[in-house]
Design a protein around this motif. Structure first.
Motif, PDB file in Angstrom:
ATOM      1  N   ARG A  46       4.499 -11.789  -5.619  1.00  0.00           N
ATOM      2  CA  ARG A  46       3.865 -11.573  -6.929  1.00  0.00           C
ATOM      3  C   ARG A  46       3.364 -12.875  -7.550  1.00  0.00           C
ATOM      4  O   ARG A  46       3.360 -13.037  -8.751  1.00  0.00           O
ATOM      5  N   ASN A  82      -9.377  -0.543  -5.059  1.00  0.00           N
ATOM      6  CA  ASN A  82      -8.270   0.158  -4.398  1.00  0.00           C
ATOM      7  C   ASN A  82      -8.099  -0.309  -2.959  1.00  0.00           C
ATOM      8  O   ASN A  82      -6.970  -0.510  -2.483  1.00  0.00           O
ATOM      9  N   ARG A  85      -6.684  -3.890  -3.136  1.00  0.00           N
ATOM     10  CA  ARG A  85      -5.286  -3.881  -3.590  1.00  0.00           C
ATOM     11  C   ARG A  85      -4.346  -3.442  -2.474  1.00  0.00           C
ATOM     12  O   ARG A  85      -3.307  -4.075  -2.224  1.00  0.00           O
ATOM     13  N   ASP A  86      -4.699  -2.379  -1.776  1.00  0.00           N
ATOM     14  CA  ASP A  86      -3.835  -1.864  -0.721  1.00  0.00           C
ATOM     15  C   ASP A  86      -3.768  -2.832   0.462  1.00  0.00           C
ATOM     16  O   ASP A  86      -2.708  -3.015   1.076  1.00  0.00           O
ATOM     17  N   GLN A  89      -1.445  -5.680  -0.586  1.00  0.00           N
ATOM     18  CA  GLN A  89      -0.033  -5.296  -0.509  1.00  0.00           C
ATOM     19  C   GLN A  89       0.460  -5.193   0.929  1.00  0.00           C
ATOM     20  O   GLN A  89       1.597  -5.548   1.239  1.00  0.00           O
ATOM     21  N   THR A  93       3.576  -7.251   2.620  1.00  0.00           N
ATOM     22  CA  THR A  93       4.650  -6.607   3.377  1.00  0.00           C
ATOM     23  C   THR A  93       4.833  -7.304   4.724  1.00  0.00           C
ATOM     24  O   THR A  93       5.965  -7.558   5.163  1.00  0.00           O
ATOM     25  N   ASN A 165       2.945  -9.844 -13.069  1.00  0.00           N
ATOM     26  CA  ASN A 165       3.478  -8.965 -12.019  1.00  0.00           C
ATOM     27  C   ASN A 165       2.672  -7.681 -11.879  1.00  0.00           C
ATOM     28  O   ASN A 165       2.560  -7.113 -10.789  1.00  0.00           O
ATOM     29  N   ASP A 166       2.118  -7.209 -12.997  1.00  0.00           N
ATOM     30  CA  ASP A 166       1.388  -5.939 -12.987  1.00  0.00           C
ATOM     31  C   ASP A 166      -0.011  -6.061 -12.402  1.00  0.00           C
ATOM     32  O   ASP A 166      -0.608  -5.053 -12.005  1.00  0.00           O
ATOM     33  N   PHE A 168      -1.281  -7.133  -9.692  1.00  0.00           N
ATOM     34  CA  PHE A 168      -1.532  -6.860  -8.277  1.00  0.00           C
ATOM     35  C   PHE A 168      -1.488  -5.372  -7.949  1.00  0.00           C
ATOM     36  O   PHE A 168      -1.851  -4.966  -6.845  1.00  0.00           O
ATOM     37  N   LEU A 169      -1.039  -4.567  -8.908  1.00  0.00           N
ATOM     38  CA  LEU A 169      -0.864  -3.128  -8.653  1.00  0.00           C
ATOM     39  C   LEU A 169      -1.624  -2.264  -9.655  1.00  0.00           C
ATOM     40  O   LEU A 169      -1.294  -1.092  -9.832  1.00  0.00           O
ATOM     41  N   PRO A 171      -3.867   0.384 -11.219  1.00  0.00           N
ATOM     42  CA  PRO A 171      -4.439   1.594 -10.620  1.00  0.00           C
ATOM     43  C   PRO A 171      -5.960   1.541 -10.538  1.00  0.00           C
ATOM     44  O   PRO A 171      -6.567   2.165  -9.669  1.00  0.00           O
TER      45      PRO A 171
END
Length: 458
Positions: A46, A82, A85-86, A89, A93, A165-166, A168-169, A171
């Protein structure tokens, strides 16, 4: 046989904690690390890494503009938030899994739980499902990092404000965004969101953005950001947030007016994440900033308890946490007391344009009573001149008059983060201005200006 379950127990699997755990385990120590989230910490999950991917994505429109200027029939197309962003992420991971694999390979036990002190050698581990167990360790290392916070004085912030923190996610990308703050996180996200097509307004309560940086750097970046289309309002601070009938955020300002945005990001600060550690059980009292006090060897007032990284609030940078981890292992397990030198740390801010800085600012040199000379330059880089752009690069050297040693280097412009890494070597080595001047310039580059500056500022 040891009377403890572990030789070393690390709280937090960020960059510093992971490095310390791995190095200690490779020395044959029995090591475990507790992590509530995934291994990787702020930087990987993050912070630095996902943010840098966002910087890359946000720079594409400018690169397309340059392409047109150089004769390419370049089309911008549309940006799919979208999809990005995906993908971002998924990459995080993958990196987190590498961190986990390296810990396991070194022989470190990973415990997915929250750790809190019962006493100097005992920790209570609590899983997300509520299960608890106690473990003991000869040495305990606190490496929990920091966490963004929302100010409590402003009604509506907790309900309607975002933190870094928000980001990166999200909507979806907002059409308009206010960013509250003037530090490096604020200016970085201002550039990112603007580059991704968001109408960005930066609200900062101070007179100039980037408190603590050299004043000329602050002014130059502010001008460059404004030139690119970011709206900057200083001496301006929200006093209330609420939603209108369309779900947009209405910001009431200390100036008496209001402004409405789709989203409001608070990038006004981070603090050490010490809540829940039960430091009271050790008699350790965080300082006024919430940081764990340590000596130069990262030892707390409790002999067997150490702390490194952002939780100590010394120099809150990933490479520093890693160096402090290495120094910790040298001190505790190699009988080689090592204190990491926090002076002259090169730093990059991935604003647009970038900042690179190492050594003293002009104000710091004055405060230290150093007599110095200043060399500065502002110029259009070649490619900008070719396409008819207005952006300029700024460079500044601060040189101690008595010794001729370069004690500060500051740059705003493309690739500043890359250039300052090598400039940092020269400043750390205390090279003189004469030695800089004796270095052959690499032509044609922007960096050559650093070794060709001749005129002192009057």
């Amino acid at each position: 046989m040891t009377k403890y379950d572990y030789d070393l127990f690390v709280i937090g699997a960020g960059s510093g904690g992971v490095r310390a755990a791995r190095l200690a385990a490779q020395l044959g120590k029995k090591v475990a690390v507790a992590e509530e989230d995934r291994p990787g910490g702020t930087c990987v999950l993050r912070g630095c890494v996902p943010k840098k991917f966002m910087v890359y994505a946000s720079e594409v429109p400018e690169q397309i503009d340059y392409a047109r200027g150089f004769g390419w029939d370049a089309q911008a197309g549309s940006f799919d938030w979208n999809a990005f962003r995906d993908r971002n992420q998924a990459e995080l991971t993958r990196l987190s899994q590498i961190y986990s694999a390296n810990l396991v390979k070194a022989g470190v036990e990973i415990v997915n739980a929250h750790a809190a002190f019962a006493d100097a050698h005992t920790l209570v581990l609590t899983t997300k499902s509520g299960g608890q167990r106690r473990v003991t360790a000869d040495t305990i290392l606190i490496a929990v990092g920091g966490w963004p916070f929302l100010p409590q004085h402003c009604p509506g912030v907790a309900e309607h404000g975002l933190t870094s923190n928000d980001m990166f996610l999200l909507p979806e990308l907002p059409k308009t965004m206010a960013i509250v703050g003037g530090g490096y996180i604020a200016v970085e996200f201002a550039g990112i969101m603007h580059g991704l097509g968001v109408d960005v307004t930066l609200l900062y309560r101070g007179q100039k953005i980037l408190r603590g940086f050299d004043d000329e750097v602050r002014d130059h970046l502010s001008n460059e950001m404004t030139l690119r289309g970011v709206k900057i309002h200083t001496e301006c601070d929200p006093v209330k947030l609420h939603l209108d009938e369309k779900g947009r955020t209405v910001v009431t300002l200390n100036t008496g007016g209001t402004a409405t945005f789709d989203k409001v990001l608070y990038a006004s600060g981070r603090k050490p994440k010490t809540e829940g550690l039960n430091l009271d059980a050790l008699g350790i009292k965080p300082d006024v900033h919430g940081a764990v006090p340590v000596d130069p060897f990262s030892r707390t007032e409790v002999e067997n308890v150490y702390a490194i990284g952002d939780v100590t609030n010394r120099a809150n940078l990933t490479p520093v946490a890693i160096r402090e981890a290495i120094a910790f292992v040298e001190t505790v397990y190699k009988a080689n007391p090592t204190a990491y030198d926090h002076e002259n740390i090169p730093t990059a801010v991935f604003s647009q344009p970038q900042i690179g800085t190492v050594g003293l600012t002009e104000a710091e040199a004055v405060e230290k009573g150093i007599e110095f000379d200043v060399y500065t330059t502002r110029f259009k880089p070649m490619k900008t001149s070719f396409v008819g752009g207005n952006s300029r690069i700024f460079m500044k050297l601060i040189v101690e008059r008595k010794s001729d040693v370069v004690i500060g280097v500051h740059m705003v412009g493309g690739d500043a983060g890359e250039i300052i890494q090598l400039a940092g070597i020269a400043v750390k080595a205390k090279l003189t201005k004469a030695q800089w001047d004796a270095t052959c310039a690499v032509h044609p580059t922007a960096a050559e200006e650093l070794v060709t500056l001749k005129d002192k500022r009057a």
